[in-house]
Design an enzyme around this catalytic site. Structure first.
Site, PDB file in Angstrom:
ATOM      1  N   PHE A 159      -0.751  16.332   3.944  1.00 15.37           N
ATOM      2  CA  PHE A 159      -1.239  15.648   2.748  1.00 15.37           C
ATOM      3  C   PHE A 159      -0.114  15.603   1.718  1.00 15.37           C
ATOM      4  CE2 PHE A 159      -3.493  14.785  -1.153  1.00 15.37           C
ATOM      5  CZ  PHE A 159      -4.373  13.795  -0.739  1.00 15.37           C
ATOM      6  N   GLU A 214       0.850  -1.194   0.000  1.00 20.69           N
ATOM      7  CA  GLU A 214       0.000   0.000   0.000  1.00 20.69           C
ATOM      8  C   GLU A 214       0.886   1.245   0.000  1.00 20.69           C
ATOM      9  OE1 GLU A 214      -2.388   1.653  -0.685  1.00 20.69           O
ATOM     10  OE2 GLU A 214      -4.029   1.652   0.764  1.00 20.69           O
ATOM     11  N   ASP A 215       0.388   2.321  -0.600  1.00 19.61           N
ATOM     12  CA  ASP A 215       1.192   3.543  -0.654  1.00 19.61           C
ATOM     13  C   ASP A 215       1.360   4.185   0.725  1.00 19.61           C
ATOM     14  OD1 ASP A 215      -1.487   4.333  -0.491  1.00 19.61           O
ATOM     15  OD2 ASP A 215      -1.475   5.558  -2.295  1.00 19.61           O
ATOM     16  N   ARG A 272       0.584  11.266  -9.340  1.00 15.71           N
ATOM     17  CA  ARG A 272       1.032   9.890  -9.072  1.00 15.71           C
ATOM     18  C   ARG A 272       2.377   9.585  -9.728  1.00 15.71           C
ATOM     19  NH1 ARG A 272      -3.349   7.065  -6.771  1.00 15.71           N
ATOM     20  NH2 ARG A 272      -5.396   7.510  -7.637  1.00 15.71           N
ATOM     21  N   ASP A 319      -2.755   5.626   6.718  1.00  9.87           N
ATOM     22  CA  ASP A 319      -3.218   6.907   7.255  1.00  9.87           C
ATOM     23  C   ASP A 319      -4.118   6.611   8.465  1.00  9.87           C
ATOM     24  OD1 ASP A 319      -3.663   9.679   7.365  1.00  9.87           O
ATOM     25  OD2 ASP A 319      -5.284   9.615   5.915  1.00  9.87           O
TER      26      ASP A 319
HETATM   27  P1  IMP Z   1      -6.632   5.212   5.317  1.00  3.51           P
HETATM   28  O1  IMP Z   1      -7.751   4.267   5.028  1.00  3.51           O
HETATM   29  O2  IMP Z   1      -7.074   6.444   6.012  1.00  3.51           O
HETATM   30  O3  IMP Z   1      -5.436   4.569   5.999  1.00  3.51           O
HETATM   31  O4  IMP Z   1      -6.151   5.811   3.940  1.00  3.51           O
HETATM   32  C1  IMP Z   1      -5.571   5.070   2.996  1.00  3.51           C
HETATM   33  C2  IMP Z   1      -5.704   5.717   1.630  1.00  3.51           C
HETATM   34  O5  IMP Z   1      -6.000   7.116   1.705  1.00  3.51           O
HETATM   35  C3  IMP Z   1      -4.394   5.618   0.903  1.00  3.51           C
HETATM   36  O6  IMP Z   1      -4.315   4.437   0.169  1.00  3.51           O
HETATM   37  C4  IMP Z   1      -4.406   6.829   0.022  1.00  3.51           C
HETATM   38  O7  IMP Z   1      -5.059   6.533  -1.191  1.00  3.51           O
HETATM   39  C5  IMP Z   1      -5.237   7.839   0.773  1.00  3.51           C
HETATM   40  N1  IMP Z   1      -4.393   8.820   1.475  1.00  3.51           N
HETATM   41  C6  IMP Z   1      -4.183   8.922   2.793  1.00  3.51           C
HETATM   42  N2  IMP Z   1      -3.335   9.914   3.077  1.00  3.51           N
HETATM   43  C7  IMP Z   1      -2.994  10.464   1.892  1.00  3.51           C
HETATM   44  C8  IMP Z   1      -2.118  11.545   1.521  1.00  3.51           C
HETATM   45  O8  IMP Z   1      -1.472  12.212   2.333  1.00  3.51           O
HETATM   46  N3  IMP Z   1      -2.023  11.792   0.190  1.00  3.51           N
HETATM   47  C9  IMP Z   1      -2.709  11.084  -0.751  1.00  3.51           C
HETATM   48  N4  IMP Z   1      -3.518  10.072  -0.454  1.00  3.51           N
HETATM   49  C10 IMP Z   1      -3.672   9.762   0.860  1.00  3.51           C
HETATM   50 MG    MG Z   2      -5.808   7.798  -3.148  1.00  2.00          MG
END
Ligand code: IMP
Ligand code: MG
Length: 188
Positions: A161, A108-109, A174, A112
């Site tokens: 962000f 995963e990238d 991206r 968060d």
């Molecule tokens: P989570 O479910 O809140 O952990 O978020 C995961 C997804 O939110 C990631 O796979 C990203 O696609 C997106 N995301 C969370 N933080 C960022 C950020 O700082 N920049 C861009 N995408 C983000």
């Molecule tokens: Mg995204």
């Protein structure tokens, strides 16, 4: 040459402030790849990339893991075009192949709130993989809501962000080879 007019100046552009340089990311991915192979010597490894953000990271990580490695992809939606999480996760594309009895690393990238990975892990665990691990390029520790922990973390980053290296803002950025902090133009 860009035309600078009064109306043009009023519409300020978003900017990206450098956070992680391309070379630094590559160096860290090399270390992560070696570590993953060390943890599972001689085993075929299935990398499960979370579309679309994980694509650049998965491509580079896969090339740093010696031995047998295959890819599969899964797609979920949680963020939409906003910079704030909706907290809702939906499965948009499932894996092509069974992961039963396999050594799986979810790629995963960014981690968060953790809601996306918590949802994915629940689904994937039900399919009885031999091992299920998580590799993330970035970890925004401060934002965690779900109790999710990544086994392989590239970089812990501040609560900003970020874009680049797979991470998008409304699908853009991206393709940047580095990671930067997105600065949205102030209104008015
Ligand atoms: P989570 O479910 O809140 O952990 O978020 C995961 C997804 O939110 C990631 O796979 C990203 O696609 C997106 N995301 C969370 N933080 C960022 C950020 O700082 N920049 C861009 N995408 C983000
Ligand atoms: Mg995204």
């Amino acid at each position: 040459m860009g035309r600078r007019t009064a109306s043009n100046a009023a519409v300020k552009k978003e900017k990206v402030r450098p956070l992680l340089a391309a070379a630094r990311i590559q160096k860290r991915i090399r270390e992560m790849g070696r570590q993953i192979r060390k943890d599972f010597p001689g085993e075929p490894i299935v990398l499960v990339g979370v579309l679309k953000g994980a694509v650049p990271f998965l491509a580079d990580l896969a090339r740093q893991i010696p031995g047998e490695v295959t890819f599969d992809f899964i797609a979920v939606s949680s963020y939409g075009k906003d910079t704030k999480s909706s907290g809702q996760v939906k499965l948009n594309k499932d894996l092509d192949s069974s992961i039963e009895g396999k050594t799986v690393v979810v790629v995963e990238d960014i981690l968060d709130t953790g809601l996306t990975l918590q949802y994915l892990l629940r689904i994937l665990q039900q399919r009885k993989p031999k091992h299920l691990r998580i590799a993330v390029l970035l970890d925004k520790v401060e934002r965690r809501i779900a109790n999710v922990h990544a086994d392989y973390v590239g970089f812990v980053i501040p609560n900003e962000f970020v874009v680049g290296f797979g991470l998008d803002y409304a699908e853009r950025y991206r393709n940047l080879p580095q990671v930067g902090i997105l600065q949205l133009p102030t209104q008015g």
